[in-house]
Design a protein around this motif. Sequence first.
Motif, mmCIF file in Angstrom:
data_model
loop_
_atom_site.group_PDB
_atom_site.id
_atom_site.type_symbol
_atom_site.label_atom_id
_atom_site.label_comp_id
_atom_site.label_asym_id
_atom_site.label_seq_id
_atom_site.Cartn_x
_atom_site.Cartn_y
_atom_site.Cartn_z
ATOM 1 N N ARG A 336 49.059 23.565 99.668
ATOM 2 C CA ARG A 336 49.905 24.548 100.341
ATOM 3 C C ARG A 336 49.616 25.930 99.754
ATOM 4 O O ARG A 336 49.353 26.052 98.543
ATOM 5 C CB ARG A 336 51.390 24.188 100.148
ATOM 6 N N PRO A 337 49.655 27.009 100.580
ATOM 7 C CA PRO A 337 49.238 28.357 100.119
ATOM 8 C C PRO A 337 49.904 28.794 98.822
ATOM 9 O O PRO A 337 49.237 29.324 97.933
ATOM 10 C CB PRO A 337 49.622 29.251 101.304
ATOM 11 N N ARG A 338 51.215 28.588 98.679
ATOM 12 C CA ARG A 338 51.912 29.061 97.478
ATOM 13 C C ARG A 338 51.410 28.326 96.232
ATOM 14 O O ARG A 338 51.151 28.931 95.190
ATOM 15 C CB ARG A 338 53.427 28.852 97.614
ATOM 16 N N GLU A 339 51.270 27.007 96.352
ATOM 17 C CA GLU A 339 50.808 26.230 95.204
ATOM 18 C C GLU A 339 49.359 26.561 94.885
ATOM 19 O O GLU A 339 48.973 26.693 93.712
ATOM 20 C CB GLU A 339 50.943 24.742 95.495
ATOM 21 N N ALA A 340 48.542 26.743 95.935
ATOM 22 C CA ALA A 340 47.136 27.078 95.731
ATOM 23 C C ALA A 340 46.999 28.424 95.036
ATOM 24 O O ALA A 340 46.190 28.589 94.102
ATOM 25 C CB ALA A 340 46.405 27.096 97.076
ATOM 26 N N GLU A 341 47.798 29.399 95.438
ATOM 27 C CA GLU A 341 47.722 30.743 94.834
ATOM 28 C C GLU A 341 48.170 30.690 93.372
ATOM 29 O O GLU A 341 47.567 31.338 92.510
ATOM 30 C CB GLU A 341 48.586 31.714 95.622
ATOM 31 N N ARG A 342 49.211 29.916 93.073
ATOM 32 C CA ARG A 342 49.702 29.815 91.693
ATOM 33 C C ARG A 342 48.656 29.160 90.794
ATOM 34 O O ARG A 342 48.359 29.652 89.694
ATOM 35 C CB ARG A 342 51.004 29.013 91.675
ATOM 36 N N LEU A 343 48.044 28.082 91.234
ATOM 37 C CA LEU A 343 47.031 27.413 90.432
ATOM 38 C C LEU A 343 45.744 28.232 90.357
ATOM 39 O O LEU A 343 45.062 28.245 89.326
ATOM 40 C CB LEU A 343 46.733 26.030 91.019
ATOM 41 N N GLY A 344 45.421 28.946 91.446
ATOM 42 C CA GLY A 344 44.244 29.811 91.422
ATOM 43 C C GLY A 344 44.377 30.930 90.405
ATOM 44 O O GLY A 344 43.437 31.259 89.672
ATOM 45 N N ALA A 345 45.570 31.545 90.347
ATOM 46 C CA ALA A 345 45.808 32.616 89.373
ATOM 47 C C ALA A 345 45.733 32.055 87.958
ATOM 48 O O ALA A 345 45.230 32.727 87.033
ATOM 49 C CB ALA A 345 47.170 33.255 89.625
ATOM 50 N N THR A 346 46.226 30.848 87.762
ATOM 51 C CA THR A 346 46.159 30.237 86.435
ATOM 52 C C THR A 346 44.714 29.964 86.038
ATOM 53 O O THR A 346 44.306 30.234 84.896
ATOM 54 C CB THR A 346 46.956 28.922 86.428
ATOM 55 N N LEU A 347 43.925 29.441 86.987
ATOM 56 C CA LEU A 347 42.526 29.160 86.690
ATOM 57 C C LEU A 347 41.775 30.448 86.365
ATOM 58 O O LEU A 347 40.964 30.475 85.414
ATOM 59 C CB LEU A 347 41.874 28.448 87.874
ATOM 60 N N LEU A 348 42.032 31.517 87.092
ATOM 61 C CA LEU A 348 41.363 32.785 86.818
ATOM 62 C C LEU A 348 41.727 33.286 85.422
ATOM 63 O O LEU A 348 40.861 33.735 84.662
ATOM 64 C CB LEU A 348 41.736 33.828 87.873
ATOM 65 N N ALA A 349 42.995 33.234 85.064
ATOM 66 C CA ALA A 349 43.424 33.685 83.729
ATOM 67 C C ALA A 349 42.782 32.826 82.640
ATOM 68 O O ALA A 349 42.374 33.338 81.583
ATOM 69 C CB ALA A 349 44.940 33.642 83.619
ATOM 70 N N CYS A 350 42.675 31.520 82.883
ATOM 71 C CA CYS A 350 42.051 30.650 81.887
ATOM 72 C C CYS A 350 40.576 30.970 81.719
ATOM 73 O O CYS A 350 40.052 30.998 80.588
ATOM 74 C CB CYS A 350 42.232 29.187 82.299
ATOM 75 N N LEU A 351 39.896 31.198 82.821
ATOM 76 C CA LEU A 351 38.475 31.553 82.740
ATOM 77 C C LEU A 351 38.289 32.873 81.998
ATOM 78 O O LEU A 351 37.365 33.031 81.195
ATOM 79 C CB LEU A 351 37.881 31.652 84.153
ATOM 80 N N GLN A 352 39.164 33.829 82.267
ATOM 81 C CA GLN A 352 39.049 35.150 81.623
ATOM 82 C C GLN A 352 39.329 35.063 80.128
ATOM 83 O O GLN A 352 38.831 35.884 79.356
ATOM 84 C CB GLN A 352 40.019 36.134 82.296
ATOM 85 N N HIS A 353 40.129 34.061 79.702
ATOM 86 C CA HIS A 353 40.497 33.935 78.285
ATOM 87 C C HIS A 353 39.818 32.738 77.630
ATOM 88 O O HIS A 353 40.225 32.306 76.539
ATOM 89 C CB HIS A 353 42.018 33.808 78.140
ATOM 90 N N GLY A 354 38.754 32.221 78.274
ATOM 91 C CA GLY A 354 38.038 31.086 77.679
ATOM 92 C C GLY A 354 38.921 29.879 77.478
ATOM 93 O O GLY A 354 38.765 29.145 76.499
ATOM 94 N N PHE A 355 39.881 29.658 78.384
ATOM 95 C CA PHE A 355 40.843 28.556 78.339
ATOM 96 C C PHE A 355 41.716 28.598 77.085
ATOM 97 O O PHE A 355 42.215 27.571 76.614
ATOM 98 C CB PHE A 355 40.134 27.200 78.472
ATOM 99 N N ASN A 356 41.918 29.815 76.571
ATOM 100 C CA ASN A 356 42.895 30.004 75.497
ATOM 101 C C ASN A 356 44.283 30.053 76.146
ATOM 102 O O ASN A 356 44.596 30.975 76.917
ATOM 103 C CB ASN A 356 42.614 31.299 74.739
#
Length: 410
Positions: A336-356
Amino acid sequence: MSDHHLPPWSLVPVQAAALLRHHRLDLATEIVDEVAAQVPEYSWQTDPERRAALVETIRRTVAEFADLMGGPATGWPRHMLDLFGEAGAQEARAGRGLDRLQSALRAGARAVLRWLAVQSERLRLPRSMYRAFAEAVFTSLDEFADAAAEGHRRELAKQGDDRVRHRVRLLSLLVTEPSVAPEVIADTAAQADWTVPRTTAALVFAPLRAEVSGPHAEEPVLPSLPAEVLADVRGARPWGVVPDPDRPGGLPYLAELPSPWMMVIGPTVTVDKAAASLYWAKQTLGLVERGIIAWRPGDGPVVHWADHLPTLVLFQREELPRMMAERLLAPLLKLRPREAERLGATLLACLQHGFNVKGAAKTLHVHPQTVRYRINQLQDLFGEDLHATDRRLEMEMALHAWLATMSAQD
């Protein structure tokens, strides 16, 4: 008509006119000498030709003055006022005000009155004639000064129009492709009173529609910009170029644009690449207006293209972000769009911080445990691809573009 309403020269006896005509050359010479003595900038002693020409001009003016006396004319003839109008215009063309010209006019009037005082005493002329003559001189002085001021104003207005025209043409030349010859740019820049810099950057301005909407809203007017900013403020999208934007101190005079304006700055380039800077500034503005580049008035009035390079690269072709999302983010697209956007933002933040986890949580403004829970969900969706180091850059770019598109659709 009472004497009070008669022009002053009509009250001067005819013998004064005859006296002027007889001595007009002597009087013209005295006027030139007085002006040269009182206004050093108007000293022609070292240029006999200029002095002779000026004496002749003043001699004709004295003759015209004599012709006015005893007649019904309400003012000086147009051709004489034009003569003083041109004198004012010459001062404007030389970049001067009217101070020295007005001083010269006053010095000339004093010379005339002093000459008449000598003649009145020598010829025992009635005092009433001197008073009428003096009034005529002062009235003439006012008319000459007004004509000079009008000529000065007209020339300044003309120069302003010419300067604007040259600056707009220069802007057009700077962004012409292929590049215009440097000597053409230099010549037009001189006419536009603009110093060609080593580097430049394009600026594009846009009004904030939310602040100018409503039934009685008017298109906002861009405030005055410093002369070194070469700008075309016509139309709804004013634009321009600024010289040497990376110099120490930056662009402080553009950092505080008043509401309701925003400005996008393109890349710093050499002058012959100004067209490229304008292209990227316009591309950036277009993505801001579509909501692809996240920006709010509270972020400040200036948007720098360099802060949004990944988005600019990806959105050069509209299908590219979509195809990247379909290939790299397929598991998210099934949610669902809301869940996809929330998990997408989390994945982007994790990639930017090396999964810290702590770094990602700080970026997302959530508790670290929330990030851990979402990482587990992402692990279930992506499997081994979640930590594939050879795909991190592509994944990050795809997420960046996809999330920007999702945000613009909200």
